[in-house]
Design a protein around this motif. Structure first.
Motif, PDB file in Angstrom:
ATOM      1  N   PRO A 144       0.676  -1.484   0.523  1.00  0.00           N
ATOM      2  CA  PRO A 144      -0.350  -0.212   0.310  1.00  0.00           C
ATOM      3  C   PRO A 144       0.991   1.400  -0.211  1.00  0.00           C
ATOM      4  CG  PRO A 144      -0.322  -1.030   2.639  1.00  0.00           C
ATOM      5  CD  PRO A 144       0.945  -1.825   1.285  1.00  0.00           C
ATOM      6  N   GLY A 145       2.402   1.081  -0.525  1.00  0.00           N
ATOM      7  CA  GLY A 145       3.131   2.405  -1.421  1.00  0.00           C
ATOM      8  C   GLY A 145       2.422   3.179  -1.715  1.00  0.00           C
ATOM      9  N   PHE A 146       3.336   4.559  -2.079  1.00  0.00           N
ATOM     10  CA  PHE A 146       3.245   5.602  -3.156  1.00  0.00           C
ATOM     11  C   PHE A 146       3.775   4.906  -4.491  1.00  0.00           C
ATOM     12  CE2 PHE A 146       2.318   7.091   0.460  1.00  0.00           C
ATOM     13  CZ  PHE A 146       0.775   8.182   1.350  1.00  0.00           C
ATOM     14  N   PRO A 147       3.376   4.991  -5.237  1.00  0.00           N
ATOM     15  CA  PRO A 147       3.835   4.485  -6.921  1.00  0.00           C
ATOM     16  C   PRO A 147       4.957   5.442  -7.186  1.00  0.00           C
ATOM     17  CG  PRO A 147       1.545   3.864  -7.189  1.00  0.00           C
ATOM     18  CD  PRO A 147       1.952   4.663  -5.772  1.00  0.00           C
ATOM     19  N   ALA A 148       4.756   6.591  -6.492  1.00  0.00           N
ATOM     20  CA  ALA A 148       5.634   7.912  -6.918  1.00  0.00           C
ATOM     21  C   ALA A 148       6.981   7.451  -6.515  1.00  0.00           C
ATOM     22  CB  ALA A 148       5.161   9.161  -6.744  1.00  0.00           C
ATOM     23  N   SER A 149       6.985   6.654  -5.039  1.00  0.00           N
ATOM     24  CA  SER A 149       8.204   6.748  -4.669  1.00  0.00           C
ATOM     25  C   SER A 149       9.179   6.179  -4.882  1.00  0.00           C
ATOM     26  CB  SER A 149       7.446   6.860  -2.952  1.00  0.00           C
ATOM     27  OG  SER A 149       7.381   5.183  -2.435  1.00  0.00           O
ATOM     28  N   VAL A 150       8.953   4.497  -5.769  1.00  0.00           N
ATOM     29  CA  VAL A 150       9.483   3.847  -5.952  1.00  0.00           C
ATOM     30  C   VAL A 150      10.852   4.298  -7.311  1.00  0.00           C
ATOM     31  CG1 VAL A 150       9.693   1.545  -7.069  1.00  0.00           C
ATOM     32  CG2 VAL A 150       7.544   1.970  -6.099  1.00  0.00           C
ATOM     33  N   LEU A 175      18.961  -1.669  -7.431  1.00  0.00           N
ATOM     34  CA  LEU A 175      19.848  -1.456  -8.447  1.00  0.00           C
ATOM     35  C   LEU A 175      19.531  -3.428  -9.086  1.00  0.00           C
ATOM     36  CD1 LEU A 175      22.028  -0.793  -9.498  1.00  0.00           C
ATOM     37  CD2 LEU A 175      23.369  -0.607  -7.975  1.00  0.00           C
ATOM     38  N   LEU A 176      19.747  -4.213  -7.729  1.00  0.00           N
ATOM     39  CA  LEU A 176      20.066  -5.794  -8.142  1.00  0.00           C
ATOM     40  C   LEU A 176      18.992  -6.279  -8.519  1.00  0.00           C
ATOM     41  CD1 LEU A 176      21.724  -7.989  -6.202  1.00  0.00           C
ATOM     42  CD2 LEU A 176      20.043  -8.348  -5.582  1.00  0.00           C
ATOM     43  N   VAL A 177      17.614  -5.759  -8.781  1.00  0.00           N
ATOM     44  CA  VAL A 177      16.948  -6.511  -9.365  1.00  0.00           C
ATOM     45  C   VAL A 177      16.705  -5.795 -10.839  1.00  0.00           C
ATOM     46  CG1 VAL A 177      14.004  -6.676 -10.253  1.00  0.00           C
ATOM     47  CG2 VAL A 177      15.288  -6.147  -8.071  1.00  0.00           C
ATOM     48  N   ASP A 178      17.137  -4.770 -11.271  1.00  0.00           N
ATOM     49  CA  ASP A 178      17.739  -4.068 -12.213  1.00  0.00           C
ATOM     50  C   ASP A 178      19.078  -4.709 -13.081  1.00  0.00           C
ATOM     51  OD1 ASP A 178      17.166  -1.853 -14.416  1.00  0.00           O
ATOM     52  OD2 ASP A 178      19.546  -1.714 -13.975  1.00  0.00           O
ATOM     53  N   SER A 179      19.786  -5.234 -12.688  1.00  0.00           N
ATOM     54  CA  SER A 179      20.763  -5.977 -13.466  1.00  0.00           C
ATOM     55  C   SER A 179      20.753  -7.559 -13.131  1.00  0.00           C
ATOM     56  CB  SER A 179      22.109  -6.441 -12.270  1.00  0.00           C
ATOM     57  OG  SER A 179      21.750  -6.748 -11.288  1.00  0.00           O
ATOM     58  N   ILE A 180      19.227  -8.306 -12.256  1.00  0.00           N
ATOM     59  CA  ILE A 180      19.312  -9.557 -12.768  1.00  0.00           C
ATOM     60  C   ILE A 180      17.933  -9.540 -14.012  1.00  0.00           C
ATOM     61  CG2 ILE A 180      18.592 -12.236 -12.444  1.00  0.00           C
ATOM     62  CD1 ILE A 180      20.170 -10.754  -9.306  1.00  0.00           C
ATOM     63  N   ALA A 181      17.037  -9.083 -13.934  1.00  0.00           N
ATOM     64  CA  ALA A 181      15.705 -10.118 -15.128  1.00  0.00           C
ATOM     65  C   ALA A 181      15.809  -8.602 -15.798  1.00  0.00           C
ATOM     66  CB  ALA A 181      14.474  -8.457 -14.291  1.00  0.00           C
ATOM     67  N   THR A 182      15.329  -8.806 -16.945  1.00  0.00           N
ATOM     68  CA  THR A 182      14.538  -8.769 -18.251  1.00  0.00           C
ATOM     69  C   THR A 182      14.324  -7.103 -18.707  1.00  0.00           C
ATOM     70  OG1 THR A 182      14.173 -10.841 -19.124  1.00  0.00           O
ATOM     71  CG2 THR A 182      13.949  -9.564 -19.945  1.00  0.00           C
ATOM     72  N   SER A 183      13.176  -7.172 -17.390  1.00  0.00           N
ATOM     73  CA  SER A 183      12.951  -6.461 -17.352  1.00  0.00           C
ATOM     74  C   SER A 183      12.496  -5.873 -16.315  1.00  0.00           C
ATOM     75  CB  SER A 183      11.922  -5.678 -18.595  1.00  0.00           C
ATOM     76  OG  SER A 183      10.688  -6.545 -17.951  1.00  0.00           O
ATOM     77  N   TRP A 184      11.969  -4.289 -15.799  1.00  0.00           N
ATOM     78  CA  TRP A 184      11.059  -4.154 -13.416  1.00  0.00           C
ATOM     79  C   TRP A 184      10.217  -2.886 -14.453  1.00  0.00           C
ATOM     80  CZ3 TRP A 184      11.814   0.077 -10.830  1.00  0.00           C
ATOM     81  CH2 TRP A 184      12.909   0.578 -10.979  1.00  0.00           C
ATOM     82  N   HIS A 185       9.494  -3.236 -13.717  1.00  0.00           N
ATOM     83  CA  HIS A 185       8.609  -2.381 -13.546  1.00  0.00           C
ATOM     84  C   HIS A 185       7.496  -1.535 -12.358  1.00  0.00           C
ATOM     85  CE1 HIS A 185       4.517   0.310 -15.136  1.00  0.00           C
ATOM     86  NE2 HIS A 185       4.321  -0.354 -14.379  1.00  0.00           N
ATOM     87  N   SER A 186       7.739  -0.164 -11.930  1.00  0.00           N
ATOM     88  CA  SER A 186       6.820   0.540 -11.019  1.00  0.00           C
ATOM     89  C   SER A 186       5.590   1.061 -11.659  1.00  0.00           C
ATOM     90  CB  SER A 186       7.192   0.090  -9.852  1.00  0.00           C
ATOM     91  OG  SER A 186       7.790   2.088 -10.013  1.00  0.00           O
ATOM     92  N   VAL A 194       5.710  -3.369  -7.744  1.00  0.00           N
ATOM     93  CA  VAL A 194       6.841  -3.542  -8.493  1.00  0.00           C
ATOM     94  C   VAL A 194       6.475  -5.362  -8.705  1.00  0.00           C
ATOM     95  CG1 VAL A 194       9.489  -3.549  -8.065  1.00  0.00           C
ATOM     96  CG2 VAL A 194       8.180  -1.878  -6.732  1.00  0.00           C
ATOM     97  N   SER A 195       7.112  -5.142 -10.344  1.00  0.00           N
ATOM     98  CA  SER A 195       7.180  -6.158 -10.569  1.00  0.00           C
ATOM     99  C   SER A 195       9.137  -6.520 -11.270  1.00  0.00           C
ATOM    100  CB  SER A 195       6.191  -6.234 -12.199  1.00  0.00           C
ATOM    101  OG  SER A 195       6.300  -5.861 -12.788  1.00  0.00           O
ATOM    102  N   PHE A 196       9.203  -7.630 -11.674  1.00  0.00           N
ATOM    103  CA  PHE A 196      10.136  -8.074 -12.598  1.00  0.00           C
ATOM    104  C   PHE A 196       9.793  -9.268 -13.728  1.00  0.00           C
ATOM    105  CE2 PHE A 196      11.058 -11.225  -8.825  1.00  0.00           C
ATOM    106  CZ  PHE A 196      11.614 -12.360  -9.428  1.00  0.00           C
ATOM    107  N   GLU A 197      10.793  -9.171 -14.624  1.00  0.00           N
ATOM    108  CA  GLU A 197      10.636  -9.981 -15.827  1.00  0.00           C
ATOM    109  C   GLU A 197      11.446 -11.004 -15.988  1.00  0.00           C
ATOM    110  OE1 GLU A 197       8.997 -10.598 -20.063  1.00  0.00           O
ATOM    111  OE2 GLU A 197       7.783  -9.170 -19.197  1.00  0.00           O
ATOM    112  N   LEU A 198      11.598 -12.395 -15.775  1.00  0.00           N
ATOM    113  CA  LEU A 198      12.340 -13.012 -16.975  1.00  0.00           C
ATOM    114  C   LEU A 198      12.263 -13.615 -18.030  1.00  0.00           C
ATOM    115  CD1 LEU A 198      14.578 -14.857 -13.324  1.00  0.00           C
ATOM    116  CD2 LEU A 198      15.034 -13.093 -14.543  1.00  0.00           C
ATOM    117  N   ALA A 199      12.900 -13.296 -18.899  1.00  0.00           N
ATOM    118  CA  ALA A 199      12.490 -14.216 -20.390  1.00  0.00           C
ATOM    119  C   ALA A 199      13.473 -15.246 -21.008  1.00  0.00           C
ATOM    120  CB  ALA A 199      13.014 -13.146 -21.998  1.00  0.00           C
TER     121      ALA A 199
END
Length: 145
Positions: free
Chosen positions: A92-98, A114-125, A135-140
């Motif tokens: 229940p946090g604020f999306p703009a703060s990610v 930073l860790l998620v950004d380096s491992i995942a194919t992509s991430w989104h908030s 906050v999500s991540f995807e692995l292709a």
């Protein structure tokens, strides 16, 4: 911790599972254990260790940064989309703060995304369909085509 396996709760994406966690530090290792246990039967070819590490970071962030005047939970869901694995962490946090930070070497915190950004194919908030933040991540190529 509550545990639920859903089918198709999100825009036609096949759900592989979900869990609801209390916003407490002990929920982080619970999330890792449950995800590992529940994803193995699907035989992903991506690194389950990498997934559990990223889930650990995002659940930690959700617990630290989630805010609500009422009792709240952290929700983790994972989906198969074609050959990709997508994992979502809702709070229940604020999306703009990610935001992705680049902490100084002497800072003790701030490396989760930073860790998620380096491992995942992509991430989104952004805004969560449950209210608050996702906050999500995807692995292709998590599964063969």
């Amino acid at each position: 911790m509550a545990f639920v396996i859903d089918r198709d709760p999100c825009e036609g994406s096949p759900s592989l599972g979900s869990m609801t966690l209390h916003p407490a530090p002990e929920s982080v290792p619970q999330a890792r254990r449950w995800f590992r246990k529940l994803i193995v039967p699907y035989h992903p070819r991506c690194s389950v260790d990498d997934c559990t590490l990223m889930i650990s970071e995002l659940v930690t962030n959700a617990i630290l940064h989630g805010r609500s005047d009422e009792e709240w939970v952290v929700r983790v869901e994972w989906f198969r989309e074609g050959t990709s694995l997508r994992v979502e962490v809702h709070n229940p946090g604020f999306p703009a703060s990610v935001r992705l930070r680049r902490p100084d070497a002497d800072e003790a915190h701030g490396r989760g995304l930073l860790l998620v950004d380096s491992i995942a194919t992509s991430w989104h908030s952004g805004p969560s369909r449950f209210g608050g933040t996702v906050v999500s991540f995807e692995l292709a190529d998590a599964w063969p085509s």
